[in-house]
Scaffold this motif. Structure first.
Motif: not given
Length: 242
Positions: A54-58, A129-131, A134-137, A153-157
């Motif tokens: 998720l942090k990559t520019e691509m 999904n809620m967990m 919070r983990f990925i933030n 935002s991630y992942p979409s609930g």
């Protein structure tokens, strides 16, 4: 799947009988549940590892291109449609579907089992999904939001719950003894709903495309796991040796 499970259980049972004098007939079921849990935990770990991308520019560039393409189709009529679809993936949307589904199950199938199973799949997907959020933030997209959102935002609930709930209904449709054209129509409709709910979140500006992809993948994990466990419970109940 049920036939494959029965064959697998028989193979485990025969192996254990040959190896151990003191044999518990419940042991094959315990082993399969442990295998299923290991698969789920491994899949979740893999899912979390994949979120590093998720942090990559691509990926950011791909998200931007897909989002721009989807937003280029905005129009009053399409906006109303996608708002309706996104509401179908909200709490009250699922509540309405479950009420209708309960009536059909009660009047046609004369049992509540399928409703309870579908509800459990939805609850598990929503809670996990809620967990994960919070983990990925991950923050929401910084563009206009056409509907209000309060969570991360991630992942979409919406995508995750849609894949889990409506995906499980697709599985149930394959089991029903109904007209093949009606069955194909129902499955097509459910696939359309899953895709529309996911696309609606991009169209309305509240999710990145990668959020939707992540939600679909995580929802699919729960569908496969729950189908395995439900079939295992049914086989266990009918097994004369337990």
């Amino acid at each position: 799947m049920r036939k494959s499970l029965i064959d697998f259980i028989s193979n485990i049972r025969n192996f254990l009988i040959r190896k151990f004098k003191a044999y518990d007939h419940k042991l094959p079921y315990i082993i399969i549940v442990l295998i299923a849990l290991i698969v789920v935990v491994t899949s979740i770990n893999l899912f979390v590892e994949l979120t590093d991308t998720l942090k990559t520019e691509m990926l950011a560039e791909i998200d931007d291109k897909i989002t721009s393409y989807v937003l280029s189709f905005r129009s009053p009529g399409l906006t109303n449609f996608f708002i309706f679809m996104t509401r179908l993936g909200d709490f009250y949307g699922y509540l309405a579907v479950l009420i209708g589904y309960s009536l059909v199950s009660r009047l046609i199938f004369k049992r509540w089992k399928y409703v309870l199973q579908s509800s459990l799949v939805l609850i598990l997907a929503s809670a996990s999904n809620m967990m994960l959020k919070r983990f990925i933030n991950r923050a929401r997209p910084g563009i206009e939001h056409m509907v209000s959102v309060e969570t991360l935002s991630y992942p979409s609930g919406h995508a995750m719950s849609a894949m889990a709930f409506y995906g499980f209904l697709i599985y149930l449709c394959t089991k029903f003894r109904i007209n093949k054209f009606l069955k194909a129509g129902l499955i097509g409709l459910l696939v359309f709903i899953i895709l529309s709910i996911g696309i609606s979140r991009i169209y309305l500006g509240v999710h990145f495309p990668s959020d939707i992809a992540g939600g679909y993948i995580a929802g699919l994990f729960w569908v496969v796991f729950c189908i395995l466990i439900f079939n295992l419970i049914e086989i266990f109940r009918r097994d004369p040796q337990t």
